[in-house]
Motif scaffolding. Structure first.
Motif, PDB file in Angstrom:
ATOM      1  N   LEU A   1       0.798  -1.163  -0.063  1.00  0.00           N
ATOM      2  CA  LEU A   1      -0.188  -0.033  -0.048  1.00  0.00           C
ATOM      3  C   LEU A   1       0.842   1.265  -0.005  1.00  0.00           C
ATOM      4  O   LEU A   1       0.624   2.348  -0.824  1.00  0.00           O
ATOM      5  N   LEU A   2       1.808   1.312   0.650  1.00  0.00           N
ATOM      6  CA  LEU A   2       2.812   2.484   0.696  1.00  0.00           C
ATOM      7  C   LEU A   2       3.462   2.717  -0.623  1.00  0.00           C
ATOM      8  O   LEU A   2       3.633   3.746  -0.982  1.00  0.00           O
ATOM      9  N   THR A   3       3.574   1.566  -1.277  1.00  0.00           N
ATOM     10  CA  THR A   3       4.334   1.545  -2.483  1.00  0.00           C
ATOM     11  C   THR A   3       3.336   1.997  -3.670  1.00  0.00           C
ATOM     12  O   THR A   3       3.721   2.995  -4.463  1.00  0.00           O
ATOM     13  N   VAL A   4       1.946   1.713  -3.437  1.00  0.00           N
ATOM     14  CA  VAL A   4       0.964   2.265  -4.271  1.00  0.00           C
ATOM     15  C   VAL A   4       0.820   4.040  -3.937  1.00  0.00           C
ATOM     16  O   VAL A   4       0.657   4.582  -4.994  1.00  0.00           O
ATOM     17  N   MET A   5       1.100   4.012  -2.616  1.00  0.00           N
ATOM     18  CA  MET A   5       0.578   5.455  -2.287  1.00  0.00           C
ATOM     19  C   MET A   5       1.725   6.534  -3.031  1.00  0.00           C
ATOM     20  O   MET A   5       1.578   7.607  -3.251  1.00  0.00           O
ATOM     21  N   SER A   6       3.011   5.851  -2.973  1.00  0.00           N
ATOM     22  CA  SER A   6       4.209   6.650  -3.742  1.00  0.00           C
ATOM     23  C   SER A   6       3.882   6.707  -5.214  1.00  0.00           C
ATOM     24  O   SER A   6       4.166   7.892  -5.766  1.00  0.00           O
ATOM     25  N   TRP A   7       3.416   5.714  -5.644  1.00  0.00           N
ATOM     26  CA  TRP A   7       3.098   5.955  -7.304  1.00  0.00           C
ATOM     27  C   TRP A   7       1.967   6.959  -7.392  1.00  0.00           C
ATOM     28  O   TRP A   7       1.970   7.460  -8.358  1.00  0.00           O
ATOM     29  N   ASP A   8       1.103   7.029  -6.557  1.00  0.00           N
ATOM     30  CA  ASP A   8      -0.149   8.002  -6.830  1.00  0.00           C
ATOM     31  C   ASP A   8       0.633   9.314  -6.617  1.00  0.00           C
ATOM     32  O   ASP A   8       0.269  10.226  -7.522  1.00  0.00           O
ATOM     33  N   ARG A   9       1.530   9.538  -5.748  1.00  0.00           N
ATOM     34  CA  ARG A   9       2.030  10.887  -5.692  1.00  0.00           C
ATOM     35  C   ARG A   9       3.017  11.222  -6.904  1.00  0.00           C
ATOM     36  O   ARG A   9       3.091  12.462  -7.191  1.00  0.00           O
ATOM     37  N   TYR A  10       3.585  10.062  -7.274  1.00  0.00           N
ATOM     38  CA  TYR A  10       4.402  10.437  -8.741  1.00  0.00           C
ATOM     39  C   TYR A  10       3.319  10.985  -9.788  1.00  0.00           C
ATOM     40  O   TYR A  10       3.845  11.697 -10.380  1.00  0.00           O
ATOM     41  N   LEU A  11       2.428  10.328  -9.946  1.00  0.00           N
ATOM     42  CA  LEU A  11       1.673  10.611 -11.097  1.00  0.00           C
ATOM     43  C   LEU A  11       0.819  12.062 -10.958  1.00  0.00           C
ATOM     44  O   LEU A  11       0.821  12.745 -11.736  1.00  0.00           O
ATOM     45  N   ALA A  12       0.533  12.309  -9.342  1.00  0.00           N
ATOM     46  CA  ALA A  12      -0.025  13.502  -9.295  1.00  0.00           C
ATOM     47  C   ALA A  12       0.913  14.753  -9.678  1.00  0.00           C
ATOM     48  O   ALA A  12       0.414  15.857  -9.820  1.00  0.00           O
ATOM     49  N   ILE A  13       1.988  14.788  -9.035  1.00  0.00           N
ATOM     50  CA  ILE A  13       3.260  15.467  -9.218  1.00  0.00           C
ATOM     51  C   ILE A  13       3.769  15.615 -10.426  1.00  0.00           C
ATOM     52  O   ILE A  13       3.948  16.656 -11.161  1.00  0.00           O
ATOM     53  N   CYS A  14       4.225  14.294 -11.132  1.00  0.00           N
ATOM     54  CA  CYS A  14       5.070  14.364 -12.181  1.00  0.00           C
ATOM     55  C   CYS A  14       4.298  14.414 -13.600  1.00  0.00           C
ATOM     56  O   CYS A  14       4.629  14.787 -14.525  1.00  0.00           O
ATOM     57  N   LYS A  15       3.125  13.683 -13.422  1.00  0.00           N
ATOM     58  CA  LYS A  15       2.271  13.484 -14.600  1.00  0.00           C
ATOM     59  C   LYS A  15       0.770  14.120 -14.467  1.00  0.00           C
ATOM     60  O   LYS A  15      -0.139  13.447 -14.511  1.00  0.00           O
ATOM     61  N   PRO A  16       0.675  15.376 -13.773  1.00  0.00           N
ATOM     62  CA  PRO A  16      -0.597  15.725 -13.507  1.00  0.00           C
ATOM     63  C   PRO A  16      -1.921  15.857 -14.327  1.00  0.00           C
ATOM     64  O   PRO A  16      -2.994  15.843 -14.229  1.00  0.00           O
ATOM     65  N   LEU A  17      -1.186  15.974 -15.634  1.00  0.00           N
ATOM     66  CA  LEU A  17      -2.403  15.929 -16.840  1.00  0.00           C
ATOM     67  C   LEU A  17      -3.073  14.771 -17.184  1.00  0.00           C
ATOM     68  O   LEU A  17      -4.145  14.506 -17.473  1.00  0.00           O
ATOM     69  N   HIS A  18      -2.191  13.642 -16.817  1.00  0.00           N
ATOM     70  CA  HIS A  18      -2.895  12.189 -16.740  1.00  0.00           C
ATOM     71  C   HIS A  18      -3.275  11.683 -15.504  1.00  0.00           C
ATOM     72  O   HIS A  18      -3.841  10.283 -15.657  1.00  0.00           O
ATOM     73  N   TYR A  19      -3.116  12.245 -14.540  1.00  0.00           N
ATOM     74  CA  TYR A  19      -3.468  11.953 -13.088  1.00  0.00           C
ATOM     75  C   TYR A  19      -5.100  11.267 -13.040  1.00  0.00           C
ATOM     76  O   TYR A  19      -5.108  10.042 -12.689  1.00  0.00           O
ATOM     77  N   SER A  20      -5.912  12.046 -13.281  1.00  0.00           N
ATOM     78  CA  SER A  20      -7.329  11.710 -13.325  1.00  0.00           C
ATOM     79  C   SER A  20      -7.713  10.601 -14.082  1.00  0.00           C
ATOM     80  O   SER A  20      -8.786   9.833 -13.773  1.00  0.00           O
ATOM     81  N   LEU A  21      -7.075  10.455 -15.178  1.00  0.00           N
ATOM     82  CA  LEU A  21      -7.119   9.261 -16.129  1.00  0.00           C
ATOM     83  C   LEU A  21      -6.750   7.925 -15.744  1.00  0.00           C
ATOM     84  O   LEU A  21      -7.367   6.894 -15.751  1.00  0.00           O
ATOM     85  N   LYS A  22      -5.493   8.172 -15.139  1.00  0.00           N
ATOM     86  CA  LYS A  22      -4.637   6.682 -14.868  1.00  0.00           C
ATOM     87  C   LYS A  22      -5.223   6.399 -13.157  1.00  0.00           C
ATOM     88  O   LYS A  22      -4.885   5.155 -13.067  1.00  0.00           O
ATOM     89  N   MET A  23      -5.679   7.164 -12.653  1.00  0.00           N
ATOM     90  CA  MET A  23      -5.815   6.936 -11.166  1.00  0.00           C
ATOM     91  C   MET A  23      -7.168   7.480 -10.728  1.00  0.00           C
ATOM     92  O   MET A  23      -7.512   8.004  -9.846  1.00  0.00           O
ATOM     93  N   ASN A  24      -8.000   6.665 -11.449  1.00  0.00           N
ATOM     94  CA  ASN A  24      -9.631   6.603 -11.426  1.00  0.00           C
ATOM     95  C   ASN A  24      -9.968   5.860 -10.072  1.00  0.00           C
ATOM     96  O   ASN A  24      -9.255   5.123  -9.829  1.00  0.00           O
ATOM     97  N   TYR A  25     -11.363   5.909  -9.773  1.00  0.00           N
ATOM     98  CA  TYR A  25     -11.811   5.184  -8.562  1.00  0.00           C
ATOM     99  C   TYR A  25     -11.678   3.701  -8.871  1.00  0.00           C
ATOM    100  O   TYR A  25     -11.319   2.849  -7.826  1.00  0.00           O
ATOM    101  N   GLN A  26     -11.915   3.076 -10.133  1.00  0.00           N
ATOM    102  CA  GLN A  26     -11.889   1.575 -10.572  1.00  0.00           C
ATOM    103  C   GLN A  26     -10.309   1.302 -10.323  1.00  0.00           C
ATOM    104  O   GLN A  26     -10.224   0.229  -9.813  1.00  0.00           O
ATOM    105  N   VAL A  27      -9.396   1.989 -10.761  1.00  0.00           N
ATOM    106  CA  VAL A  27      -8.004   1.630 -10.770  1.00  0.00           C
ATOM    107  C   VAL A  27      -7.406   1.536  -9.101  1.00  0.00           C
ATOM    108  O   VAL A  27      -6.976   0.652  -8.772  1.00  0.00           O
ATOM    109  N   CYS A  28      -8.047   2.611  -8.478  1.00  0.00           N
ATOM    110  CA  CYS A  28      -7.834   2.788  -7.141  1.00  0.00           C
ATOM    111  C   CYS A  28      -8.100   1.311  -6.320  1.00  0.00           C
ATOM    112  O   CYS A  28      -7.299   0.680  -5.557  1.00  0.00           O
ATOM    113  N   CYS A  29      -9.421   0.913  -6.540  1.00  0.00           N
ATOM    114  CA  CYS A  29      -9.978  -0.296  -6.041  1.00  0.00           C
ATOM    115  C   CYS A  29      -9.214  -1.534  -6.430  1.00  0.00           C
ATOM    116  O   CYS A  29      -8.835  -2.425  -5.720  1.00  0.00           O
TER     117      CYS A  29
END
Length: 316
Positions: free
Chosen positions: A114-142
């Motif tokens: 889970l800590l690893t997934v959280m780091s990937w979430d922060r990577y997408l949010a900060i480094c790939k903000p334009l793709h964040y909402s597409l790659k990290m949607n509710y279904q992907v999180c689940c």
């Protein structure tokens, strides 16, 4: 077959910490306080994430799952540890000891992932903000959370198959405050080479590889933050991941010291203290670290308290 195998272990004596009688009740109430703070703090995180619409984002969804892991981890350790403090030695059946170890192994491995997934979430949010909402949607999180738990269960099954093939003939005393892999293996009168090798491989899969993934993710995150021209902008972006980074270093650092570092020259007392950090202290401080260093959580706590107070006073 060795003659010792005739006598099979049916009970385990957990020695816990050798605490002087004069401070026995103080340590009991200290551990009770830690347990209450851990449960209340993590339950508050889960309630806030469910209650506050401002926290309906992937980062806080993963945080609520981390809180579930922390509750399970501390519940598997602290009640039994408090009993050990009072009576100096806890007696449990061998099957209860194995059940405790299996549940902790599953929870710890799921928390690492889970800590690893959280780091990937922060990577997408900060480094790939334009793709964040597409790659990290509710279904992907689940899906990611379910995978973390499934891999934790897989680890549990691997350990259970390995240990079920061993013979245990004593002594039945464990100088620890919970049933961990190494103390259990030391009770075996079988050849434990394969079991120890398997544990090392699984340790690299669950601890080393995720930590390396987190390290790479934060290398990119820090490089991106340094490109931000203003100091205020850097601080604002870094504040969204500093709490997670603090938790990662505490949790993974102690895990690596206990499971991956050589045990030679490391006293049993030191081993217990390091184990205490990731099994007892980390689940308690996680919600505190996230709450103190996160403005969204602070605001959600403030609104929750205000609404609760308003409803309470309206009744009267």
């Amino acid at each position: 077959m060795d003659q010792r195998n005739v006598t099979r272990i049916t009970q385990i004596h957990l020695l816990g910490f050798q605490i002087p009688l004069s401070i026995k009740f103080f340590m009991f109430f200290l551990f009770l306080l830690i347990y209450c703070v851990t449960i209340c703090g993590n339950l508050l995180i889960i309630i806030l994430v469910s209650y506050s619409k401002s926290l309906h984002s992937p980062m806080y969804f993963f945080l609520s799952q981390l809180s579930i892991c922390d509750i399970l981890l501390s519940t598997g350790i602290l009640p039994n540890m408090m009993r050990t403090v009072l009576v100096k030695k806890t007696i449990m059946s061998f099957s209860e000891c194995l059940t405790q170890f299996y549940s902790l192994a599953m929870t710890e491995s799921s928390e690492c992932l889970l800590l690893t997934v959280m780091s990937w979430d922060r990577y997408l949010a900060i480094c790939k903000p334009l793709h964040y909402s597409l790659k990290m949607n509710y279904q992907v999180c689940c899906i990611l959370v379910i995978l973390c738990w499934i891999l934790g269960i897989f680890l549990l099954l691997t350990y259970s198959l390995t240990i079920s093939n061993l013979q245990f003939c004593g002594p039945n005393i464990i100088d620890h405050f919970f049933c961990d892999f190494d103390p259990i293996i030391q009770l075996s009168c079988s050849d434990t080479t394969i079991a120890r090798l398997e544990a090392t491989v699984l340790g690299f899969i669950v601890v080393v590889f995720p930590f390396f993934t987190i390290f790479v993710s934060y290398s990119y995150i820090i490089a991106t933050i340094l490109k931000i021209p203003t100091i205020t902008g850097r601080q604002k972006v870094f504040s969204t991941c500093s709490s997670h980074l603090t938790v990662v270093f505490i949790f993974y650092g102690t895990l690596a010291c206990v499971y991956l570092a050589p045990n030679r020259g490391q006293t049993q007392t030191l081993n217990k203290l390091l184990s205490l950090l990731y099994t007892v202290v980390t689940p308690m401080v996680n919600p505190i670290i996230y709450s103190l260093r996160n403005k969204d959580l602070k605001n959600a706590i403030r609104k929750f308290i205000n609404n609760f107070s308003r409803i309470h006073f309206n009744k009267y």
